[in-house]
Design a protein around this motif. Structure first.
Motif, PDB file in Angstrom:
ATOM      1  N   ARG A 133       7.310  20.951  21.343  1.00 43.19           N
ATOM      2  CA  ARG A 133       6.889  21.815  20.236  1.00 43.19           C
ATOM      3  C   ARG A 133       6.602  23.233  20.728  1.00 43.19           C
ATOM      4  N   ILE A 134       5.964  23.339  21.882  1.00 49.79           N
ATOM      5  CA  ILE A 134       5.685  24.657  22.457  1.00 49.79           C
ATOM      6  C   ILE A 134       6.994  25.413  22.699  1.00 49.79           C
ATOM      7  N   LEU A 135       7.984  24.724  23.238  1.00 49.96           N
ATOM      8  CA  LEU A 135       9.264  25.367  23.542  1.00 49.96           C
ATOM      9  C   LEU A 135      10.011  25.768  22.269  1.00 49.96           C
ATOM     10  N   MET A 136       9.993  24.924  21.267  1.00 53.69           N
ATOM     11  CA  MET A 136      10.659  25.267  20.008  1.00 53.69           C
ATOM     12  C   MET A 136       9.964  26.431  19.317  1.00 53.69           C
ATOM     13  N   ASP A 137       8.632  26.447  19.333  1.00 57.15           N
ATOM     14  CA  ASP A 137       7.895  27.552  18.713  1.00 57.15           C
ATOM     15  C   ASP A 137       8.172  28.871  19.430  1.00 57.15           C
ATOM     16  N   LEU A 138       8.237  28.813  20.758  1.00 55.11           N
ATOM     17  CA  LEU A 138       8.529  30.023  21.522  1.00 55.11           C
ATOM     18  C   LEU A 138       9.915  30.546  21.195  1.00 55.11           C
ATOM     19  N   ARG A 139      10.880  29.675  21.120  1.00 56.92           N
ATOM     20  CA  ARG A 139      12.244  30.117  20.814  1.00 56.92           C
ATOM     21  C   ARG A 139      12.330  30.685  19.399  1.00 56.92           C
ATOM     22  N   ALA A 140      11.618  30.057  18.470  1.00 55.08           N
ATOM     23  CA  ALA A 140      11.642  30.526  17.081  1.00 55.08           C
ATOM     24  C   ALA A 140      10.964  31.875  16.919  1.00 55.08           C
TER      25      ALA A 140
END
Length: 244
Positions: A16-23
């Motif tokens: 989730r942290i990685l997806m939020d950062l990319r978004a």
């Protein structure tokens, strides 16, 4: 949480942290991958320390120390497997959280955040039917020589894919039959995927058929075979012929 629930919690949370950062769009390309590694690793290390303070930890993104060698329980972590794919906006990257006990990958979870999926070593779902033509997963840029030769020998099809975790989970999910890698990896590249694959009933070993052993002083693991059990004997035979 028991160990398996913790592994899932860790992998999903880092994902989730990685997806939020990319978004968020604040980083791109290599800078996105680098920042993702830092943030995901910080979360994972903090959570392991909070929930399993007496266990050892080996993470790709944390300086290794000999302390883990005295532990029989060691969490082996890759916060972002497939940095390149992650930075390119692809989905074939993963988060690895494995637990090795006395050198064996006993359980783990692999998150595929780009597909909103976490697979674990509980092995609940049955393996789907195999394809009539065996599919072998290889690197997008450097297909392993042994994989290419085995594919020729058994009439297989090569499927390029990104990270090690994504390739291993493709076999678990029935999207391929064989993942043979001989270009070298580290323990964090395959501990969690091996645990999940073994839990699904797949064959896991070195490409000479010997077992995979974790929590070594030298974390380099030269090769790996994850495949359907129906193909394991034939693949190992063909690899041995290449070496003769």
């Amino acid at each position: 949480m028991d160990d398996l629930a913790l592994a899932r919690h860790l992998a999903a949370g880092a994902g989730r942290i990685l997806m939020d950062l990319r978004a968020a769009g604040t980083h791109e390309g290599k800078a996105l991958g680098a920042q993702g590694d830092v943030l995901a690793n910080a979360f994972l290390m903090a959570e392991v320390a909070a929930h399993r303070p007496d266990d050892g930890v080996l993470s790709e993104e944390t300086a290794d120390t000999p302390a883990r060698l005295a532990k029989n329980r060691v969490w082996i972590i890759d916060p972002l497997d497939g940095t390149r794919e992650y930075g390119e906006g692809r989905s074939d990257w993963a988060v690895h959280v494995g637990l090795a006990v006395d050198g064996k990958a006993v359980l783990g979870a692999v998150a595929l955040p780009g597909e909103d999926l976490v697979l674990d070593s509980a092995g609940i779902a049955p393996l789907p039917p195999m394809a009539p033509t065996p599919r072998l997963l290889v690197s997008r840029s450097r297909p392993a020589h042994e994989a290419v030769e085995v594919a020729k020998a058994i009439g297989g099809e090569l499927l390029p894919m990104g990270s090690a975790g994504a390739k291993a989970m493709a076999v678990v999910r029935g999207q391929a039959e064989i993942y043979l890698h001989s270009g070298g990896q580290y323990e964090w590249d395959n501990c969690a995927p091996v645990a999940v694959a073994a839990g699904a009933g797949l064959h896991v070993s070195r490409i000479d058929g010997s077992p995979l052993v974790y929590n070594n002083r030298n974390t380099w693991l030269p090769d790996l075979l994850i495949c359907r059990r129906e193909w394991s004997e034939r693949v190992l035979e063909e690899v041995a012929r290449i070496g003769d």
